[in-house]
Design a protein around this motif. Structure first.
Motif, short mmCIF file in Angstrom:
data_model
loop_
_atom_site.label_atom_id
_atom_site.label_comp_id
_atom_site.label_asym_id
_atom_site.label_seq_id
_atom_site.Cartn_x
_atom_site.Cartn_y
_atom_site.Cartn_z
N ARG A 24 0.83 -1.20 0.00
CA ARG A 24 0.00 0.00 0.00
C ARG A 24 0.87 1.26 0.00
NH1 ARG A 24 -5.45 -1.02 1.75
NH2 ARG A 24 -5.99 -2.92 0.62
N PHE A 25 0.48 2.23 -0.82
CA PHE A 25 1.19 3.50 -0.90
C PHE A 25 0.20 4.64 -0.65
CE2 PHE A 25 3.48 0.56 -3.61
CZ PHE A 25 4.79 0.73 -3.18
N ARG A 26 0.50 5.43 0.38
CA ARG A 26 -0.27 6.64 0.67
C ARG A 26 0.44 7.79 -0.03
NH1 ARG A 26 -2.46 10.94 1.61
NH2 ARG A 26 -3.81 11.43 3.37
N LEU A 27 -0.28 8.52 -0.91
CA LEU A 27 0.34 9.59 -1.67
C LEU A 27 0.79 10.72 -0.75
CD1 LEU A 27 -1.96 9.76 -4.82
CD2 LEU A 27 0.08 8.37 -4.42
N GLN A 28 2.05 11.04 -0.79
CA GLN A 28 2.65 12.03 0.10
C GLN A 28 2.16 13.44 -0.22
OE1 GLN A 28 5.20 14.39 -0.81
NE2 GLN A 28 5.88 15.04 1.21
N GLY A 29 1.81 14.20 0.83
CA GLY A 29 1.45 15.60 0.67
C GLY A 29 0.07 15.85 0.09
N VAL A 30 -0.77 14.79 -0.01
CA VAL A 30 -2.10 14.92 -0.62
C VAL A 30 -3.15 14.32 0.32
CG1 VAL A 30 -3.54 14.29 -2.60
CG2 VAL A 30 -1.09 14.64 -2.92
N ASP A 31 -4.31 14.96 0.41
CA ASP A 31 -5.45 14.39 1.14
C ASP A 31 -6.68 14.55 0.26
OD1 ASP A 31 -6.72 13.08 3.17
OD2 ASP A 31 -6.82 14.78 4.54
N THR A 32 -7.30 13.43 -0.08
CA THR A 32 -8.49 13.47 -0.94
C THR A 32 -9.73 13.16 -0.11
OG1 THR A 32 -8.32 11.12 -1.52
CG2 THR A 32 -7.14 12.68 -2.92
N SER A 79 3.36 2.69 3.04
CA SER A 79 4.49 3.47 2.57
C SER A 79 3.97 4.80 2.04
CB SER A 79 5.23 2.72 1.45
OG SER A 79 5.77 1.51 1.93
N VAL A 80 4.52 5.90 2.52
CA VAL A 80 4.16 7.23 2.03
C VAL A 80 5.08 7.51 0.84
CG1 VAL A 80 3.97 9.67 2.59
CG2 VAL A 80 3.44 7.93 4.33
N ALA A 81 4.49 7.86 -0.30
CA ALA A 81 5.31 7.92 -1.51
C ALA A 81 4.85 9.00 -2.48
CB ALA A 81 5.25 6.56 -2.22
N VAL A 82 5.77 9.35 -3.36
CA VAL A 82 5.46 10.14 -4.53
C VAL A 82 5.36 9.15 -5.67
CG1 VAL A 82 6.22 11.92 -6.13
CG2 VAL A 82 6.66 12.19 -3.68
N CYS A 83 4.20 9.08 -6.30
CA CYS A 83 3.97 8.09 -7.36
C CYS A 83 3.85 8.77 -8.71
CB CYS A 83 2.72 7.27 -7.05
SG CYS A 83 2.85 6.28 -5.53
#
Length: 221
Positions: A24-32, A79-83
């Motif tokens: 799982r990857f949580r997009l860094q710096g973004v909240d939807t 994992s917090v990531a830039v995708c």
């Protein structure tokens, strides 16, 4: 130390969470907006903005590969990531299209993209909405019977009380990879990151009794 990058076909879990081969990857710096969250459109009519954000991200990715560069771990172990896909920053794209907000609590990388979306009235900025972090706080307070603190937002004009979906039917009936039917109640561990796909037989329930009667069970601890 060089950041870890994982490549592959990605599944959209919700607007700001991807899965690549079980990671799982949580997009860094973004909240939807959350999966069950509703927003108001330009005419004041409610629509499922959380689902819309997830669909937008899924359509953007299509069948292409995604590369996620891990920058941190969150409290859920994701994992917090830039995708990126095709070299394009998906985190930035979501915010620029108005389907996510810059998560200033953790990063200011996408503030410029948010300001652009707001100025152009893209995505959620076309009407009224509750910032996702305030929406989550309100629902946790509702679950515990406490009164939430006043929402602190950058744009009070864009905020309205969280809309209820299907007259309070907010329990998510999810089917996992093994085919197990599991329901998640608001405020539970996996609720926010569970996206309902009605085309796969998943659905919402109004009560736990209704979910159990339909063959769903509570998650095992």
């Amino acid at each position: 130390m060089k950041a870890e990058t994982i490549n592959g076909r990605a599944s959209v879990i919700d607007g700001d969470t991807l899965d690549i081969r079980g990671t799982r990857f949580r997009l860094q710096g973004v909240d939807t907006p959350e999966s069950a969250q509703m927003c108001g459109d330009a005419n004041g009519k409610d629509y499922p903005c959380g689902r819309r954000a997830a669909f937008a991200l899924s359509d953007k990715i299509g069948h292409g590969n995604v590369a996620c560069e891990v920058v941190d771990k969150d409290r859920y172990g994701r994992s917090v990531a830039v995708c990126r896909t095709g070299g394009e920053d998906l985190n930035a794209w979501l915010v620029a299209q108005g389907w996510g907000m810059a998560y200033r609590q953790y990063s200011t990388a996408y503030v410029r993209h948010e300001e652009e979306a707001k100025a152009e009235k893209r995505g959620i900025w076309v009407g009224q909405f509750t910032p996702p972090w305030d929406w989550r706080r309100g629902h946790r307070a509702a679950d515990t019977g406490t009164r939430p603190a006043e929402a602190a937002t950058a744009e009070p004009r864009s905020v309205k009380p969280p809309a209820r979906t299907a007259a309070g039917c907010e329990i998510k009936g999810n089917v996992n990879r093994k085919g197990d039917r599991i329901y998640h109640i608001p405020g539970s561990r996996d609720y926010d990151r569970t996206v309902i796909n009605e085309g796969s037989g998943e659905r919402m329930f109004c009560t736990e009794e209704e979910a159990r009667s339909a063959g769903w069970r509570a998650p095992r601890s």
